[in-house]
Design an enzyme around this catalytic site. Structure first.
Site, PDB file in Angstrom:
ATOM      1  N   ARG A   1     -11.007  15.883   7.059  1.00 22.43           N
ATOM      2  CA  ARG A   1     -11.758  16.201   5.755  1.00 22.43           C
ATOM      3  C   ARG A   1     -13.176  16.525   6.112  1.00 22.43           C
ATOM      4  O   ARG A   1     -13.714  16.255   7.328  1.00 22.43           O
ATOM      5  CB  ARG A   1     -11.983  14.946   4.866  1.00 22.43           C
ATOM      6  CG  ARG A   1     -10.757  14.614   4.143  1.00 22.43           C
ATOM      7  CD  ARG A   1     -10.742  13.168   3.249  1.00 22.43           C
ATOM      8  NE  ARG A   1      -9.484  12.510   3.557  1.00 22.43           N
ATOM      9  CZ  ARG A   1      -9.887  11.225   3.793  1.00 22.43           C
ATOM     10  NH1 ARG A   1     -10.906  10.539   3.305  1.00 22.43           N
ATOM     11  NH2 ARG A   1      -8.567  10.330   3.951  1.00 22.43           N
TER      12      ARG A   1
ATOM     13  N   ASN B   1       0.997  -1.194  -0.170  1.00 22.77           N
ATOM     14  CA  ASN B   1      -0.025  -0.032   0.157  1.00 22.77           C
ATOM     15  C   ASN B   1       0.945   1.373   0.205  1.00 22.77           C
ATOM     16  O   ASN B   1       1.585   1.472   1.099  1.00 22.77           O
ATOM     17  CB  ASN B   1      -0.660  -0.165   1.394  1.00 22.77           C
ATOM     18  CG  ASN B   1      -1.903   1.105   1.429  1.00 22.77           C
ATOM     19  OD1 ASN B   1      -1.912   2.027   0.380  1.00 22.77           O
ATOM     20  ND2 ASN B   1      -2.790   0.949   2.218  1.00 22.77           N
TER      21      ASN B   1
ATOM     22  N   GLU C   1      -8.006  -5.186   5.751  1.00 20.41           N
ATOM     23  CA  GLU C   1      -7.908  -4.930   4.261  1.00 20.41           C
ATOM     24  C   GLU C   1      -6.965  -5.622   3.676  1.00 20.41           C
ATOM     25  O   GLU C   1      -6.946  -5.983   2.203  1.00 20.41           O
ATOM     26  CB  GLU C   1      -7.774  -3.405   4.193  1.00 20.41           C
ATOM     27  CG  GLU C   1      -9.049  -2.702   4.653  1.00 20.41           C
ATOM     28  CD  GLU C   1      -8.633  -0.954   4.727  1.00 20.41           C
ATOM     29  OE1 GLU C   1      -8.078  -0.696   5.705  1.00 20.41           O
ATOM     30  OE2 GLU C   1      -9.184  -0.452   3.855  1.00 20.41           O
TER      31      GLU C   1
ATOM     32  N   ARG D   1      -2.883  -2.187  -3.366  1.00 22.13           N
ATOM     33  CA  ARG D   1      -4.154  -1.225  -2.879  1.00 22.13           C
ATOM     34  C   ARG D   1      -4.037  -0.080  -3.939  1.00 22.13           C
ATOM     35  O   ARG D   1      -3.008   0.574  -3.938  1.00 22.13           O
ATOM     36  CB  ARG D   1      -4.151  -0.950  -1.510  1.00 22.13           C
ATOM     37  CG  ARG D   1      -5.261  -0.018  -1.484  1.00 22.13           C
ATOM     38  CD  ARG D   1      -5.113   0.493   0.141  1.00 22.13           C
ATOM     39  NE  ARG D   1      -6.549   1.223   0.262  1.00 22.13           N
ATOM     40  CZ  ARG D   1      -6.592   2.217   1.507  1.00 22.13           C
ATOM     41  NH1 ARG D   1      -5.612   2.228   2.101  1.00 22.13           N
ATOM     42  NH2 ARG D   1      -7.868   2.701   1.497  1.00 22.13           N
TER      43      ARG D   1
ATOM     44  N   HIS E   1     -12.836   2.656   0.735  1.00 16.44           N
ATOM     45  CA  HIS E   1     -12.811   1.703   1.883  1.00 16.44           C
ATOM     46  C   HIS E   1     -13.687   0.171   1.405  1.00 16.44           C
ATOM     47  O   HIS E   1     -14.056  -0.221   2.442  1.00 16.44           O
ATOM     48  CB  HIS E   1     -13.668   1.984   3.148  1.00 16.44           C
ATOM     49  CG  HIS E   1     -12.731   3.516   3.785  1.00 16.44           C
ATOM     50  ND1 HIS E   1     -13.593   4.338   4.368  1.00 16.44           N
ATOM     51  CD2 HIS E   1     -11.508   3.521   3.803  1.00 16.44           C
ATOM     52  CE1 HIS E   1     -12.595   5.388   4.731  1.00 16.44           C
ATOM     53  NE2 HIS E   1     -11.530   4.977   4.534  1.00 16.44           N
TER      54      HIS E   1
END
Ligand code: AMP
Length: 395
Positions: free
Chosen positions: A237, A7, A381, A87, A176
């Protein structure tokens, strides 16, 4: 088969080496501050923690140093990496499954850079580096958006002129995906009921947060949109805004697109409202010390989560389970208490004692007589990326 999951971020490279015969992690870690001073790599290999200080001018130096550690420990004898899974944050409309990386696929990923200008270039760098260091080893891209491709058109359409949306590819994609899919599947396992017969709301709440409605094993709606800015407020965010706020900022603050993107991505959310931190733990601590803006920031997040759960229960005409995951979802009993105690209209009952107990294993936090199962499930993940990679290689 051993699969290396990578990742790649702009200044970091996370890795996880998995033995897929047993779905077991052999080694995991991260190289941080790539391209900056005071770089370092830390890892856990076969249960042993380690760390080296190393300045890295790019992903190649980082991955070479990681491989050196792996070759001294787990990759011995005839054990070698059989495939690499990457990823990739955005697959847009082009990729709805894990994809074996060919030159054409690489070109297509590159063409999607405008959707995620901060994330796609590091992913491409990670892929190219791994191709260079593992010649002949299959490389697979696993996309964060893929699980959400089953949303109906009315759930992903924005109220813009149709031709404009079509021309620029403006629609909800969601993110996600590997996490939502994993915890939704694990919720079915915990319930001991078929995944394809359940209505589940999955709340992935961390630095970035999104909430997804999973009906009969498929995503039917999700809170993030074209980009990971939409939905509930996050660490830095903004989450949902009246688009009029954007035009007001452009006019009143004389901002250009770049400054605006920086503000909305990096200076809003928990950090922006509280003025304390983007880190939920620190904001909770400040709230405990009677900081009013910290309380406001947290309640704005909690209220946002509550509204999505209610909205998705309505969208699916019922809900069997609400599952929490991610750093905040797994660890903040304050968030879970606030949200779950307001779901009594659905027949949900929180077991406060179980909810308050710290644990790292998948568990119910609802009482046995609760009409809706409430669960906390640590996400994984990397495992989903490794499974996707294996699937694409075997195909
Ligand atoms: P993630 O992006 O999934 O790694 O989640 C990171 C977020 O989880 C940060 O905001 C952390 O402050 C938050 N977090 C981790 N542990 C706790 C905790 N015990 N209580 C509240 N928030 C936590």
């Amino acid at each position: 088969m051993l699969i290396l999951v990578l990742n790649a971020g702009s200044s970091s490279l996370k890795f996880n080496l998995m033995d897929m015969d047993r779905e077991e992690t052999l080694a995991e870690g991260i190289a941080e501050r790539i391209g900056l001073s005071e770089g370092f790599i830390r890892w856990t290999i076969q249960g042993e923690k380690g760390r080296i200080e190393l300045d890295m001018n790019g992903h190649k130096k980082a991955l070479s140093a990681i491989m050196e550690q792996l070759h001294q420990t787990v990759l011995v004898g005839d054990r070698e990496v059989g495939a690499v899974g990457h990823r990739v944050v955005h697959g847009a409309n082009s990729f709805v499954d894990p994809e074996l990386i060919t030159p054409a696929v690489l070109t297509e990923i590159e063409a999607m850079t405008f959707y995620a200008p901060l994330h796609i270039p590091p992913s491409l760098s990670g892929i190219r580096t791994a191709q260079e260091l593992f010649p002949g080893v299959p490389q697979v891209a696993v996309f964060d958006t893929a699980f959400h491709h089953t949303m109906p058109d009315y759930a992903y359409t924005y109220g813009l002129p149709y031709e404009l949306s079509q021309r620029l590819g403006l629609r909800r994609f969601g993110f996600h995906g590997t996490s939502h899919q994993y915890v939704a599947e694990q919720t079915a396992v915990l319930l001991d009921r078929p995944f394809d017969q359940l209505k589940i709301v999955t709340c992935h709440l961390g630095n970035g947060s999104s909430i997804t409605a999973v009906q009969n094993g498929k995503c039917v709606d999700t809170s993030m949109g074209l980009t990971p800015l939409e939905g509930v407020i996050m660490g830095t965010r903004c989450g949902n805004l009246d688009p009029g706020v954007i035009t007001t900022l452009l006019e009143q603050e004389n901002m250009d697109g770049k400054a605006l993107a920086n503000l909305l991505n990096k200076k809003c959310g928990l950090l922006g409202i509280s003025g304390v931190s983007s880190d939920c733990r620190e904001v909770e601590e400040a709230m405990g010390n009677k900081n009013k803006r910290a309380k406001l920031a947290l309640e704005t997040l909690w209220y946002g989560v509550l509204k999505y759960v209610g909205g998705y229960a309505a969208a699916m005409n019922g809900v069997d389970a609400v599952t929490f995951t991610g750093g905040i979802g797994e660890n903040s009993n304050a968030l879970r208490t606030w949200v779950c105690s307001r779901l009594t209209y659905l027949g949900a009952r929180l077991d406060a004692a179980v909810n308050d107990k710290r644990s790292k294993v998948a568990r119910f936090i609802s009482t046995p007589d609760s009409a809706v199962a409430l669960a906390v499930i640590p996400t994984n993940e990397e495992l989903m990326i490794a499974r996707g990679t294996l699937h694409a290689v075997e195909k």
